[in-house]
Scaffold this motif. Structure first.
Motif, PDB file in Angstrom:
ATOM      1  N   TRP A  75       0.841  -1.203   0.000  1.00 13.94           N
ATOM      2  CA  TRP A  75       0.000   0.000   0.000  1.00 13.94           C
ATOM      3  C   TRP A  75       0.872   1.247   0.000  1.00 13.94           C
ATOM      4  N   GLY A  76       0.339   2.327  -0.519  1.00 14.35           N
ATOM      5  CA  GLY A  76       1.018   3.619  -0.460  1.00 14.35           C
ATOM      6  C   GLY A  76       2.152   3.778  -1.456  1.00 14.35           C
ATOM      7  N   LYS A  77       2.274   2.892  -2.406  1.00 13.55           N
ATOM      8  CA  LYS A  77       3.349   2.949  -3.395  1.00 13.55           C
ATOM      9  C   LYS A  77       2.816   3.230  -4.801  1.00 13.55           C
ATOM     10  N   GLY A  78       1.504   3.449  -4.922  1.00 12.95           N
ATOM     11  CA  GLY A  78       0.905   3.759  -6.210  1.00 12.95           C
ATOM     12  C   GLY A  78       0.568   2.551  -7.067  1.00 12.95           C
ATOM     13  N   TYR A  79       0.768   1.334  -6.554  1.00 15.49           N
ATOM     14  CA  TYR A  79       0.510   0.144  -7.362  1.00 15.49           C
ATOM     15  C   TYR A  79      -0.974  -0.016  -7.686  1.00 15.49           C
ATOM     16  N   ALA A  80      -1.847   0.205  -6.704  1.00 10.86           N
ATOM     17  CA  ALA A  80      -3.282   0.037  -6.956  1.00 10.86           C
ATOM     18  C   ALA A  80      -3.761   1.044  -7.995  1.00 10.86           C
ATOM     19  N   TYR A  81      -3.297   2.283  -7.896  1.00 13.94           N
ATOM     20  CA  TYR A  81      -3.691   3.292  -8.880  1.00 13.94           C
ATOM     21  C   TYR A  81      -3.169   2.921 -10.270  1.00 13.94           C
ATOM     22  N   GLU A  82      -1.921   2.504 -10.346  1.00 15.53           N
ATOM     23  CA  GLU A  82      -1.315   2.126 -11.629  1.00 15.53           C
ATOM     24  C   GLU A  82      -2.070   0.954 -12.258  1.00 15.53           C
ATOM     25  N   ALA A  83      -2.364  -0.062 -11.460  1.00 14.65           N
ATOM     26  CA  ALA A  83      -3.071  -1.238 -11.974  1.00 14.65           C
ATOM     27  C   ALA A  83      -4.504  -0.889 -12.371  1.00 14.65           C
ATOM     28  N   ALA A  84      -5.217  -0.183 -11.498  1.00 14.36           N
ATOM     29  CA  ALA A  84      -6.622   0.130 -11.783  1.00 14.36           C
ATOM     30  C   ALA A  84      -6.759   1.084 -12.960  1.00 14.36           C
ATOM     31  N   SER A  85      -5.849   2.016 -13.119  1.00 18.23           N
ATOM     32  CA  SER A  85      -5.884   2.908 -14.287  1.00 18.23           C
ATOM     33  C   SER A  85      -5.749   2.105 -15.573  1.00 18.23           C
ATOM     34  N   ALA A  86      -4.800   1.172 -15.581  1.00 20.13           N
ATOM     35  CA  ALA A  86      -4.586   0.332 -16.768  1.00 20.13           C
ATOM     36  C   ALA A  86      -5.795  -0.555 -17.029  1.00 20.13           C
TER      37      ALA A  86
END
Length: 169
Positions: free
Chosen positions: A102-113
């Motif tokens: 969490w807090g590393k931008g992975y969820a945003y990066e994955a969900a955006s894609a």
């Protein structure tokens, strides 16, 4: 089967070989608190759950929740993708990552894609999402992704209300 690649991540179909990782994810306290207890307690239970969950979704709908892993190291972080639920008109985007990521931008990066894939490849014109009523972090991420809070709705099979979000693409 690889579905998406981002700067740091690979999103691919879950397979029964991912059972040990998924067992850990499904039994993480954050999963149980925010998503619910699946009752999956063994690696064999996890294999069965992958077959009757993700694999069946891929076959039936052409999409599902994809295992999300670090591109360079192949380390699984969580899942991200779409579900088609009986109680929602539109496919819903979802994500779950182990807390250490969490807090590393992975969820945003994955969900955006995933959302771009849903629009450009799967032809979605609208995407929904929902969170438990007290899951503020996921709600903030959905808003950052462009989804807007719509209303509280009852979650089927229980008394719990969930926050419904959506976006027109």
């Amino acid at each position: 089967m690889k579905i998406l690649e981002t700067d740091r991540l690979i999103l691919r179909h879950q397979t029964v070989e991912d059972a040990a990782f998924m067992l850990g994810l499904w039994n993480d306290p954050s999963w149980i608190q925010n998503i619910g207890d699946r009752g999956v307690r063994t690696v064999e239970d996890a294999r069965k759950n992958i077959k009757t969950g993700a694999v069946e979704m891929y076959e039936k709908w052409g999409y599902g929740f994809y295992l999300t892993e670090l591109k360079d190291a192949g380390i699984p972080l969580g899942i991200c993708g779409f579900a088609k639920r009986d109680f929602l008109e539109d496919p819903d985007v979802g994500f779950a990552f182990l807390p250490r990521y969490w807090g590393k931008g992975y969820a945003y990066e994955a969900a955006s894609a995933v959302m771009e894939y849903g629009s450009s490849v799967l032809g979605f014109t609208r995407i929904a999402a929902f969170t438990s009523e007290d899951n503020e972090a996921s709600g903030r991420l959905l808003v950052k992704l462009g989804l807007q809070f719509q209303r509280l709705i009852p979650y089927p099979g229980g008394q719990e209300l969930v926050r419904l979000y959506s976006i027109d693409l």
